[in-house]
Design a protein around this motif. Structure first.
Motif, PDB file in Angstrom:
ATOM      1  N   UNK A  34       0.848  -1.182   0.000  1.00 29.97           N
ATOM      2  CA  UNK A  34       0.000   0.000   0.000  1.00 29.97           C
ATOM      3  C   UNK A  34       0.885   1.232   0.000  1.00 29.97           C
ATOM      4  N   UNK A  35       0.499   2.216  -0.783  1.00 32.07           N
ATOM      5  CA  UNK A  35       1.256   3.449  -0.828  1.00 32.07           C
ATOM      6  C   UNK A  35       0.275   4.617  -0.752  1.00 32.07           C
ATOM      7  N   UNK A  36       0.632   5.640   0.003  1.00 32.26           N
ATOM      8  CA  UNK A  36      -0.284   6.764   0.247  1.00 32.26           C
ATOM      9  C   UNK A  36       0.267   8.058  -0.355  1.00 32.26           C
ATOM     10  N   UNK A  37      -0.634   8.939  -0.762  1.00 29.24           N
ATOM     11  CA  UNK A  37      -0.210  10.266  -1.227  1.00 29.24           C
ATOM     12  C   UNK A  37      -1.155  11.328  -0.677  1.00 29.24           C
ATOM     13  N   UNK A  38      -0.590  12.377  -0.080  1.00 28.87           N
ATOM     14  CA  UNK A  38      -1.375  13.545   0.344  1.00 28.87           C
ATOM     15  C   UNK A  38      -1.056  14.693  -0.598  1.00 28.87           C
ATOM     16  N   UNK A  39      -2.084  15.458  -0.939  1.00 33.05           N
ATOM     17  CA  UNK A  39      -1.903  16.584  -1.862  1.00 33.05           C
ATOM     18  C   UNK A  39      -2.530  17.816  -1.220  1.00 33.05           C
ATOM     19  N   UNK A  40      -1.848  18.954  -1.309  1.00 39.57           N
ATOM     20  CA  UNK A  40      -2.442  20.195  -0.785  1.00 39.57           C
ATOM     21  C   UNK A  40      -1.890  21.396  -1.552  1.00 39.57           C
ATOM     22  N   UNK A  41      -2.603  22.536  -1.422  1.00 35.35           N
ATOM     23  CA  UNK A  41      -2.108  23.782  -2.008  1.00 35.35           C
ATOM     24  C   UNK A  41      -1.086  24.436  -1.091  1.00 35.35           C
ATOM     25  N   UNK A  42      -1.110  24.046   0.188  1.00 34.91           N
ATOM     26  CA  UNK A  42      -0.135  24.616   1.131  1.00 34.91           C
ATOM     27  C   UNK A  42       0.702  23.507   1.766  1.00 34.91           C
ATOM     28  N   UNK A  43       1.704  23.921   2.518  1.00 34.17           N
ATOM     29  CA  UNK A  43       2.617  22.969   3.134  1.00 34.17           C
ATOM     30  C   UNK A  43       1.857  21.955   3.994  1.00 34.17           C
ATOM     31  N   UNK A  44       2.272  20.704   3.942  1.00 38.85           N
ATOM     32  CA  UNK A  44       1.577  19.635   4.678  1.00 38.85           C
ATOM     33  C   UNK A  44       2.329  19.352   5.977  1.00 38.85           C
ATOM     34  N   UNK A  45       1.635  19.520   7.092  1.00 34.53           N
ATOM     35  CA  UNK A  45       2.253  19.265   8.400  1.00 34.53           C
ATOM     36  C   UNK A  45       1.841  17.912   8.977  1.00 34.53           C
ATOM     37  N   UNK A  46       0.689  17.416   8.561  1.00 33.35           N
ATOM     38  CA  UNK A  46       0.150  16.165   9.109  1.00 33.35           C
ATOM     39  C   UNK A  46       1.081  14.997   8.783  1.00 33.35           C
ATOM     40  N   UNK A  47       1.396  14.194   9.827  1.00 29.26           N
ATOM     41  CA  UNK A  47       2.332  13.076   9.641  1.00 29.26           C
ATOM     42  C   UNK A  47       1.760  11.802  10.241  1.00 29.26           C
ATOM     43  N   UNK A  48       0.829  11.194   9.561  1.00 33.32           N
ATOM     44  CA  UNK A  48       0.364   9.886  10.006  1.00 33.32           C
ATOM     45  C   UNK A  48      -0.197   9.179   8.787  1.00 33.32           C
ATOM     46  N   UNK A  49      -0.572   7.926   8.972  1.00 38.67           N
ATOM     47  CA  UNK A  49      -1.124   7.171   7.848  1.00 38.67           C
ATOM     48  C   UNK A  49      -2.444   7.787   7.396  1.00 38.67           C
ATOM     49  N   UNK A  50      -2.870   7.403   6.209  1.00 39.54           N
ATOM     50  CA  UNK A  50      -4.157   7.894   5.708  1.00 39.54           C
ATOM     51  C   UNK A  50      -5.203   6.817   5.990  1.00 39.54           C
ATOM     52  N   UNK A  51      -6.184   7.162   6.820  1.00 35.93           N
ATOM     53  CA  UNK A  51      -7.212   6.195   7.204  1.00 35.93           C
ATOM     54  C   UNK A  51      -8.502   6.388   6.393  1.00 35.93           C
ATOM     55  N   UNK A  52      -8.684   7.623   5.866  1.00 38.43           N
ATOM     56  CA  UNK A  52      -9.891   7.901   5.089  1.00 38.43           C
ATOM     57  C   UNK A  52      -9.512   8.563   3.766  1.00 38.43           C
ATOM     58  N   UNK A  53      -9.093   7.738   2.806  1.00 40.17           N
ATOM     59  CA  UNK A  53      -8.656   8.321   1.534  1.00 40.17           C
ATOM     60  C   UNK A  53      -9.826   8.873   0.721  1.00 40.17           C
ATOM     61  N   UNK A  54      -9.512   9.807  -0.168  1.00 40.08           N
ATOM     62  CA  UNK A  54     -10.531  10.338  -1.097  1.00 40.08           C
ATOM     63  C   UNK A  54     -10.698   9.416  -2.296  1.00 40.08           C
ATOM     64  N   UNK A  55      -9.592   8.812  -2.735  1.00 39.04           N
ATOM     65  CA  UNK A  55      -9.620   7.934  -3.913  1.00 39.04           C
ATOM     66  C   UNK A  55      -8.681   6.745  -3.701  1.00 39.04           C
ATOM     67  N   UNK A  56      -8.981   5.662  -4.431  1.00 38.80           N
ATOM     68  CA  UNK A  56      -8.135   4.465  -4.333  1.00 38.80           C
ATOM     69  C   UNK A  56      -7.817   3.961  -5.731  1.00 38.80           C
ATOM     70  N   UNK A  57      -6.574   3.570  -5.942  1.00 36.11           N
ATOM     71  CA  UNK A  57      -6.184   2.925  -7.191  1.00 36.11           C
ATOM     72  C   UNK A  57      -5.797   1.484  -6.854  1.00 36.11           C
ATOM     73  N   UNK A  58      -6.414   0.531  -7.542  1.00 36.78           N
ATOM     74  CA  UNK A  58      -6.115  -0.877  -7.303  1.00 36.78           C
ATOM     75  C   UNK A  58      -5.303  -1.405  -8.489  1.00 36.78           C
ATOM     76  N   UNK A  59      -4.032  -1.678  -8.234  1.00 39.95           N
ATOM     77  CA  UNK A  59      -3.132  -2.100  -9.311  1.00 39.95           C
ATOM     78  C   UNK A  59      -3.371  -3.560  -9.694  1.00 39.95           C
ATOM     79  N   UNK A  60      -3.781  -4.372  -8.705  1.00 38.35           N
ATOM     80  CA  UNK A  60      -3.959  -5.799  -8.936  1.00 38.35           C
ATOM     81  C   UNK A  60      -5.315  -6.235  -8.386  1.00 38.35           C
TER      82      UNK A  60
END
Lengths: 166, 93, 386
Positions: A34-60
């Motif tokens: 599993x790999x996570x990505x956070x995207x923002x218009x401003x600097x990202x300070x949050x440092x933990x796993x993503x538990x509620x993603x907006x989107x998911x890509x399933x490679x397999x």
């Protein structure tokens, strides 16, 4: 993970702040990753796993039995699955917007990986970019070229065809 | 203490981790992508595979090597080392 | 130029831009990529340094000490058990007054075996005399390597530095880093001119037997240099800001001016705490943050100043001194002891062995402390499964 890094790179080129990280663990061949990505218009300070993603890509798609791929996914989020089957096949995902894309065939067309293990990350990224509209084609292809360890031209062409076919 | 401890909290745990990662239930064979298969027609029982297996997954039964698939991770070293080319791999499904 | 890089590579590029000349290293998860990239940079001729594959972390620091003793700029990196194995040599580098810079990826100590983050590895080196920096972002990691050489090599300091980053949460997280211009780095950090060094034509010893007549004074000098380092860290951080636009200090404060409740944290937990503060402020709660960036020398003055006037303080420790409490908590509390009107200080342990510290973890801490009048326990466990 390579796809996440390429996505992050493309978003950076478009002036976004990004943070991308693998599920922290002992990676090994064949195990679900599993790999996570956070995207923002401003600097990202949050440092933990993503538990509620907006989107998911399933490679397999084989992972869909073993892993709850939509766990925590916000309703209305995209689930983009690498599959030759119709999106309607994945009816259990009714709450979400589902798109399928046959990235395996496209990867093979450009000689990425083998029939047993096609390397689908860059074509999937192309599809993801177009569907979500998160990133433009120019930045995407530049990032794919930079981040592809080998077969740069083939990866770029595959990502481009994926993007344009959506 | 061969059973997997179900960890709900601190009370369920021993003082150290000795029973939390026990190999009796942590069957690493599930990691395998490729399964080694021995062709006993060709096998001479020289046991070179037994010597080279890094996970001690080759047992000796009736002077012949038998692969312990519960733990074999499919690294393929036995395939590489067999002087009689008696071990091949098949894809795990 | 901006680049998306992982925390480990931020360390490598920092060492490259600082023009490290000797890099002895031994790989360990989760530090491996630091060494991997540096060895590639050396092999490709992009970094004119001697890369030495050593057989252990003890040897890595020993080789760095040797290199530094002849006047070369030396860098190495490690993590957890590797840092523990290096322990003797850390005392050696300090006692010999050699400005080696070390990167340490914060990984919890085994057994039980673990690769995930907490701060007990680096904090176990508390009393060696290393300058210790705790970083919050990959940008800070890269920038701090450059500053650390400048500070360590200052003749008033001459002490080794350790740059610390959380395993995986920074080490394997890729994010946008502004790569400093090499020409500006060269101006900011000129090449190292060692005042004390050994040379075949000018032999000396760094570790000669010293009787009780002199040892005591030499220890005094280390302590005095640590005190000098405080001002020099601030100065180096300010000068860095003037050249590169990013200022650094001993601590960093966020929304503390009018805060009646202050969170003290370090490393990436501080980043997550910022997001919680924004959320709580939006609800009208006057919460602020002190991030401790430099742990040694300990920033007593700055922390006293920042906590002055706060009604309550919580310290979040991703570490533990068994039989006492969280280590930052001890130090903050000791630093506040003789202050008039000192606030009650609560010590929370969170995130040991890489247990995720989420905004909810921090909100739980804030709510728990708000419900208490006095701090009666030395340790409050958060998220412990009973």
């Amino acid at each position: 993970m390579v796809a996440s890094k390429a996505l992050a790179n493309a978003l950076m080129m478009e002036g976004k702040w990004v943070q991308t990280f693998p599920e922290y663990g002992v990676e090994r061949r064949g195990a679900p990753v599993v790999s996570f990505t956070r995207i923002d218009d401003k600097r990202i300070y949050l440092r933990c796993k993503i538990y509620e993603p907006d989107h998911v890509v399933v490679m397999d798609p084989k992972l869909m039995g073993a892993v709850d791929v939509t766990g925590g996914l916000k309703s209305g989020g995209w689930v983009i699955i690498n599959s030759e089957k119709d999106a309607k096949t994945f009816r259990m995902l009714d709450k979400f917007r589902v798109r399928t894309f046959d990235a395996s065939s496209l990867a093979l067309k450009y000689g990425l990986g083998s029939k047993a293990a096609p390397i689908v990350n860059m074509p999937m990224l192309g599809a993801f970019a177009k569907i979500t509209g998160f990133v433009g084609l120019d930045a995407l292809l530049k990032a794919v070229r930079e981040e592809s360890p080998i077969k740069k031209d083939e990866n770029v062409q595959a990502a481009k065809e994926a993007y344009e076919s959506m | 203490m061969s059973e997997k401890i179900e960890i709900r909290g601190e009370r369920d745990m021993p003082v150290n981790a000795m029973s939390l990662g026990l190999m009796t239930w942590n069957k690493t064979g599930s990691w395998r992508n490729l399964r080694p298969v021995i062709d006993y027609e060709r096998c001479t029982g020289c046991m070179i595979c037994w010597k080279f297996c890094p996970d001690a997954c080759i047992n000796i039964e009736n002077e012949r090597p038998v692969i312990d698939l519960d733990y074999c991770k499919g690294c393929g070293i036995c395939v590489e080392e067999c002087p009689k080319v008696a071990i091949s791999v098949v894809k795990e499904e | 130029m901006k680049k998306v890089i992982m925390g480990n590579h931020a360390l490598s590029y920092g060492a490259m831009m600082a023009r490290a000349q000797v890099i002895p290293a031994y790989p360990i998860t989760p530090q491996t990529e630091v060494v991997g990239l540096l060895s590639e940079l050396c092999a490709d001729g992009l970094l004119d340094a001697k890369f030495i594959k050593v057989e252990s972390e003890h040897s890595a620091m020993a080789a760095a000490i040797g290199a530094s003793a002849v006047g070369a700029r030396a860098f190495t990196a490690t993590s957890a058990q590797g840092l523990a194995l290096m322990h003797e040599m850390l005392h050696w580098a300090v006692g010999a007054r050699l400005p080696v810079v070390l990167g340490n990826i914060n990984r919890a100590m085994g057994p039980p075996w673990t690769i995930w983050t907490d701060q007990n590895d680096s904090l176990s080196q508390r009393d060696t005399g290393l300058i210790q920096f705790y970083c919050e972002s990959n940008q800070e990691v890269l920038d701090t390597v450059i500053q650390a050489f400048k500070i360590s090599e200052n003749e008033k300091v001459l002490l080794p530095s350790m740059i610390v980053l959380d395993a995986f949460v920074l080490s394997h997280t890729s994010e946008v880093v502004d790569m400093p211009d090499q020409k500006l780095v060269d101006e900011y950090l000129p090449s190292y001119k060692a005042r004390y060094r050994v040379h075949p034509s000018d032999p000396h010893s760094f570790g000669a037997l010293t009787t009780p007549d002199a040892y005591y004074e030499l220890r005094y000098k280390i302590e005095r240099s640590m005190m000098e380092a405080k001002e020099l860290i601030k100065k180096a951080g300010e000068e860095f800001g003037e050249v590169f636009g990013r200022k650094y200090g001993l601590i960093e404060t966020y929304q503390t001016e009018d805060a009646d409740f202050i969170i003290v944290a370090s490393a990436t937990v501080a980043g997550t705490a910022r997001t919680v503060i924004d959320e709580l402020r939006a609800q009208g709660q006057k919460v602020g943050l002190v991030r401790v960036r430099v742990f040694r020398p300990f920033p007593f003055q700055e922390i006293r100043q920042a906590l002055k006037g706060a009604g309550k303080v919580v310290v979040i420790d991703r570490n533990i001194s068994f039989g006492h409490s969280g280590i930052f908590f001890q130090e903050v509390k000791a630093g506040m002891y003789d202050q008039p009107d000192r606030p009650p200080i609560f010590g929370y342990i969170a995130g040991l062995g890489g247990r995720d510290v989420t905004p909810d973890t921090i909100k739980e801490i804030v709510a728990d402390a708000k419900g208490k009048q006095k701090s009666e326990e030395n340790i409050i466990w958060i998220g412990l499964k009973p």
